[in-house]
Write a protein that holds these residues in place. Structure first.
Motif, PDB file in Angstrom:
ATOM      1  N   VAL A 105       0.619  -1.443  -0.063  1.00 38.86           N
ATOM      2  CA  VAL A 105       0.752  -0.022  -0.251  1.00 38.86           C
ATOM      3  C   VAL A 105       0.847   1.500  -0.200  1.00 38.86           C
ATOM      4  N   PHE A 106       1.796   1.797   0.553  1.00 38.56           N
ATOM      5  CA  PHE A 106       2.548   2.445   0.998  1.00 38.56           C
ATOM      6  C   PHE A 106       4.024   3.235   0.410  1.00 38.56           C
ATOM      7  N   MET A 107       4.103   1.332  -0.337  1.00 41.12           N
ATOM      8  CA  MET A 107       5.383   1.533  -1.196  1.00 41.12           C
ATOM      9  C   MET A 107       5.364   1.767  -2.304  1.00 41.12           C
ATOM     10  N   GLY A 172       5.712   8.327  -4.175  1.00 43.85           N
ATOM     11  CA  GLY A 172       6.364   9.485  -4.177  1.00 43.85           C
ATOM     12  C   GLY A 172       6.911   9.914  -2.535  1.00 43.85           C
ATOM     13  N   ARG A 173       5.769   9.442  -1.793  1.00 47.03           N
ATOM     14  CA  ARG A 173       5.621   9.290  -0.728  1.00 47.03           C
ATOM     15  C   ARG A 173       7.441   8.144   0.568  1.00 47.03           C
ATOM     16  N   ALA A 174       6.893   7.279  -0.336  1.00 42.64           N
ATOM     17  CA  ALA A 174       8.282   6.121   0.322  1.00 42.64           C
ATOM     18  C   ALA A 174       9.316   6.547  -0.317  1.00 42.64           C
ATOM     19  N   LYS A 325     -16.082   3.069  -7.190  1.00 44.38           N
ATOM     20  CA  LYS A 325     -14.831   2.296  -8.131  1.00 44.38           C
ATOM     21  C   LYS A 325     -13.283   2.471  -7.322  1.00 44.38           C
ATOM     22  N   HIS A 326     -13.247   3.812  -6.879  1.00 44.93           N
ATOM     23  CA  HIS A 326     -12.089   3.681  -6.417  1.00 44.93           C
ATOM     24  C   HIS A 326     -11.337   3.778  -5.042  1.00 44.93           C
ATOM     25  N   CYS A 327     -12.460   4.616  -4.327  1.00 48.63           N
ATOM     26  CA  CYS A 327     -11.992   4.373  -3.045  1.00 48.63           C
ATOM     27  C   CYS A 327     -13.081   3.884  -1.996  1.00 48.63           C
ATOM     28  N   ASN A 336     -13.301  -2.589   2.693  1.00 42.51           N
ATOM     29  CA  ASN A 336     -13.378  -4.372   2.754  1.00 42.51           C
ATOM     30  C   ASN A 336     -12.727  -4.331   2.733  1.00 42.51           C
ATOM     31  N   ARG A 337     -11.583  -4.584   2.977  1.00 42.43           N
ATOM     32  CA  ARG A 337     -10.097  -4.717   2.703  1.00 42.43           C
ATOM     33  C   ARG A 337      -9.600  -5.426   3.792  1.00 42.43           C
ATOM     34  N   GLU A 338      -8.607  -6.359   3.731  1.00 44.18           N
ATOM     35  CA  GLU A 338      -7.810  -6.836   5.373  1.00 44.18           C
ATOM     36  C   GLU A 338      -7.045  -6.030   5.706  1.00 44.18           C
ATOM     37  N   GLY A 346      -9.711   9.098   8.927  1.00 42.13           N
ATOM     38  CA  GLY A 346     -11.437   8.601   9.031  1.00 42.13           C
ATOM     39  C   GLY A 346     -12.270   8.983   7.959  1.00 42.13           C
ATOM     40  N   VAL A 347     -11.890   8.473   6.925  1.00 39.41           N
ATOM     41  CA  VAL A 347     -11.968   9.607   5.783  1.00 39.41           C
ATOM     42  C   VAL A 347     -13.402   8.889   5.372  1.00 39.41           C
ATOM     43  N   MET A 348     -14.100   8.879   5.149  1.00 44.14           N
ATOM     44  CA  MET A 348     -15.327   7.990   4.621  1.00 44.14           C
ATOM     45  C   MET A 348     -15.899   8.637   4.191  1.00 44.14           C
ATOM     46  N   VAL A 360     -12.385  19.458  -0.349  1.00 40.69           N
ATOM     47  CA  VAL A 360     -10.800  20.024  -0.692  1.00 40.69           C
ATOM     48  C   VAL A 360     -10.144  19.205  -0.896  1.00 40.69           C
ATOM     49  N   LYS A 361     -10.187  18.374  -0.299  1.00 42.75           N
ATOM     50  CA  LYS A 361      -9.144  17.183   0.474  1.00 42.75           C
ATOM     51  C   LYS A 361      -9.134  16.097  -1.044  1.00 42.75           C
ATOM     52  N   ILE A 362     -10.059  15.775  -1.293  1.00 38.39           N
ATOM     53  CA  ILE A 362      -9.747  14.716  -2.268  1.00 38.39           C
ATOM     54  C   ILE A 362      -9.347  14.942  -3.885  1.00 38.39           C
ATOM     55  N   LYS A 364      -6.931  17.552  -3.622  1.00 40.60           N
ATOM     56  CA  LYS A 364      -5.682  17.535  -2.966  1.00 40.60           C
ATOM     57  C   LYS A 364      -4.102  16.477  -4.052  1.00 40.60           C
ATOM     58  N   GLN A 365      -5.423  15.030  -3.194  1.00 42.29           N
ATOM     59  CA  GLN A 365      -4.614  13.635  -3.551  1.00 42.29           C
ATOM     60  C   GLN A 365      -5.249  12.885  -4.177  1.00 42.29           C
ATOM     61  N   SER A 366      -6.361  13.341  -5.348  1.00 41.80           N
ATOM     62  CA  SER A 366      -6.966  13.112  -6.452  1.00 41.80           C
ATOM     63  C   SER A 366      -6.835  13.343  -7.681  1.00 41.80           C
ATOM     64  N   VAL A 367      -6.737  14.436  -7.701  1.00 36.16           N
ATOM     65  CA  VAL A 367      -6.685  15.265  -8.842  1.00 36.16           C
ATOM     66  C   VAL A 367      -5.653  16.200  -9.088  1.00 36.16           C
ATOM     67  N   VAL A 371      -2.122  10.682  -5.636  1.00 37.57           N
ATOM     68  CA  VAL A 371      -1.358  10.003  -4.182  1.00 37.57           C
ATOM     69  C   VAL A 371      -2.502   8.830  -4.313  1.00 37.57           C
ATOM     70  N   MET A 372      -3.909   9.802  -4.064  1.00 40.33           N
ATOM     71  CA  MET A 372      -5.159   8.405  -4.083  1.00 40.33           C
ATOM     72  C   MET A 372      -5.730   8.458  -5.046  1.00 40.33           C
ATOM     73  N   PRO A 373      -6.257   6.759  -5.643  1.00 40.33           N
ATOM     74  CA  PRO A 373      -6.166   5.894  -4.722  1.00 40.33           C
ATOM     75  C   PRO A 373      -4.231   5.318  -4.508  1.00 40.33           C
ATOM     76  N   LYS A 379      -6.688   1.381 -11.255  1.00 36.96           N
ATOM     77  CA  LYS A 379      -6.480   1.699 -11.936  1.00 36.96           C
ATOM     78  C   LYS A 379      -7.282   3.298 -12.224  1.00 36.96           C
ATOM     79  N   MET A 380      -6.880   4.841 -11.585  1.00 34.49           N
ATOM     80  CA  MET A 380      -7.918   5.626 -11.241  1.00 34.49           C
ATOM     81  C   MET A 380      -7.447   5.942 -12.969  1.00 34.49           C
ATOM     82  N   THR A 381      -8.248   6.905 -13.974  1.00 37.75           N
ATOM     83  CA  THR A 381      -7.729   7.948 -15.722  1.00 37.75           C
ATOM     84  C   THR A 381      -7.529   8.510 -14.864  1.00 37.75           C
TER      85      THR A 381
END
Ligand code: HEC
Length: 399
Positions: A105-107, A172-174, A325-327, A336-338, A346-348, A360-362, A364-367, A371-373, A379-381
């Motif tokens: 997930v992180f690297m 990028g983070r890693a 689909k992506h988040c 739904n993931r182990e 806390g982002v639902m 606003v945070k979406i 920053k992270q996805s547009v 960084v997200m997903p 494979k978000m386009t």
């Protein structure tokens, strides 16, 4: 590992890492300041190089700096080694807990390199070890003794090479955290392998009544200067995960190096000021670097602003589909993931109101960044990202 336990362990390690890090960097800043403000003793005293008076909290303090080493060793002598040691140990454990146990997930970012988690971890640890041995060998070599400028350039180019290399394998983070861990390891290893041994040499010589090896002192001083310039860059990497506009950028390693340069320049101008010289030229260089970063980051943001807002309204249903689909596999009350037991941070994003709340945070992270997903397994386009951006630019309406 039980996820709740993992989170508590994460908190304990991070807390300890920050506290020990403050103790380490704080005492090192304090001694730098002390050295810079020492004055010649009012009445010359044999063996005393400088003195200083200070007032802090409830009392006055007078400190003397002894010329080289005391003739007679005091009963109690305080060393400063545990701060660096525990900062490194807690940092290494935290790196392992967050990035190595969560490598998938992180690297790993499949858009950057599809490598196996084990390979990613091996690259991370291997690179840090290679960096320390190469650095130590370089600065123990005749080259560093005779051509210090050249050794500086080689070191900086090597650091840039590692930052670039990490950005070609890791998310990028890693990549940022590994560049920081690499520098932090060099700093801690400098303390253990070069600085403390030289102090032990001084103490042993003082006890034996012999002259200490001057070379030991010179080398230790050099490593201390390196550590001094590395502190601010390292601290930036440690907080960088909060700033997706830095690590989420296409040329994140260029931004990282520019931020490092700012940290080193700020440190340099303080060092000059401590020596009673003005460092205004350096402040100007720092300011230009800030301008440079702002420019490349803003110039490269996707254009999802007002122009696009007029480009036909985006229906919320389309946004909802993309998020579902992506988040939502991670960002749900019950993911739904182990890998996740509760919604990360806390982002639902399960209901329209929640999606709107985080708009606003979406962005920053996805547009603005990709960084997200996290890991982008779905494979978000770019078209989907642009659509989210347009919806937000149009006011993130949910009817
Ligand atoms: C594989 C799981 C996963 C997926 C899929 C995912 N996220 Fe995340 N998200 C995370 C994790 C983990 C964090 C916490 C990161 C951290 O610790 O800094 C997070 C954090 C966030 C944050 C908070 C960032 C902050 O620092 O406050 C936002 C907003 C977010 N994600 C949005 C999204 C959006 C939008 C999508 C879909 C396009 C998405 N996420 C898909 C795992 C995921």
């Amino acid at each position: 590992m039980d996820i709740a336990f993992g989170d508590w362990l994460n908190l304990a390690l991070r807390w300890a890492h920050i506290v020990t890090g403050i103790a380490w960097i704080g005492s090192s800043f304090y001694f730098m300041w002390l050295d810079a403000h020492l004055e010649k003793p009012a009445e010359p005293r044999e063996g005393v190089e400088g003195e200083i008076w200070m007032v802090h909290s409830g009392g006055f303090y007078q400190i003397h700096k002894i010329d080289v080493a005391p003739k007679k060793m005091p009963k109690t002598l305080h060393w400063f080694i545990w701060e660096a040691t525990f900062t490194w140990i807690t940092g290494a454990l935290l790196l392992a807990l967050v990035y190595y146990l969560g490598a998938r997930v992180f690297m790993i970012d499949p858009e950057i390199a599809e490598i196996a988690p084990g390979v990613a971890v091996a690259i991370g640890i291997g690179a840090i070890a290679v960096a320390w041995f190469a650095y130590d060998a370089l600065w123990a070599s005749p080259l560093a003794k005779n051509r210090q400028g050249l050794a500086n350039i080689v070191s900086l180019l090597a650091l840039a090479g590692f930052a670039f290399g990490f950005s070609q394998f890791f998310s990028g983070r890693a990549a940022f955290i590994h560049t920081g861990a690499l520098m932090g390891t060099i700093m801690a290893a400098n303390v253990w392998r070069r600085i403390i041994p030289s102090q032990q040499g001084l103490v042993a010589a003082a006890k034996a009544g012999t002259t200490p090896d001057a070379q030991l002192g010179i080398r230790a001083k050099q490593r201390s200067v390196h550590n001094n310039y590395l502190t601010l860059p390292v601290i930036f990497t440690m907080i960088s995960a909060h700033y997706p506009m830095t690590f989420g950028h296409n040329i994140n390693w260029v931004i990282l190096l520019a931020l490092f340069a700012i940290g080193a320049v700020v440190r340099h101008s303080f060092n000059l000021r401590n020596k009673g010289r003005k460092g205004t030229g350096w402040v100007a260089i720092g300011a230009s670097l800030v301008g440079f970063i702002v420019l490349i980051v803003t110039a490269s943001l996707p254009k999802t602003g007002a122009g696009d807002a007029q480009n036909g309204p985006v229906a919320f249903a389309a946004v909802n589909n993309i998020v579902a689909k992506h988040c939502v596999s991670c960002h749900a009350k019950k993911p739904n993931r182990e890998d996740f037991e509760e919604a990360p941070k806390g982002v639902m994003l399960e209901t329209p109101a929640q999606i709107r709340q985080w708009a606003v945070k979406i962005r920053k992270q996805s547009v603005d960044t990709k960084v997200m997903p996290l890991g982008n397994e779905t494979k978000m386009t770019m078209a989907e990202r642009a659509l989210l951006g347009r919806w937000i630019a149009q006011g993130a309406k949910i009817e």
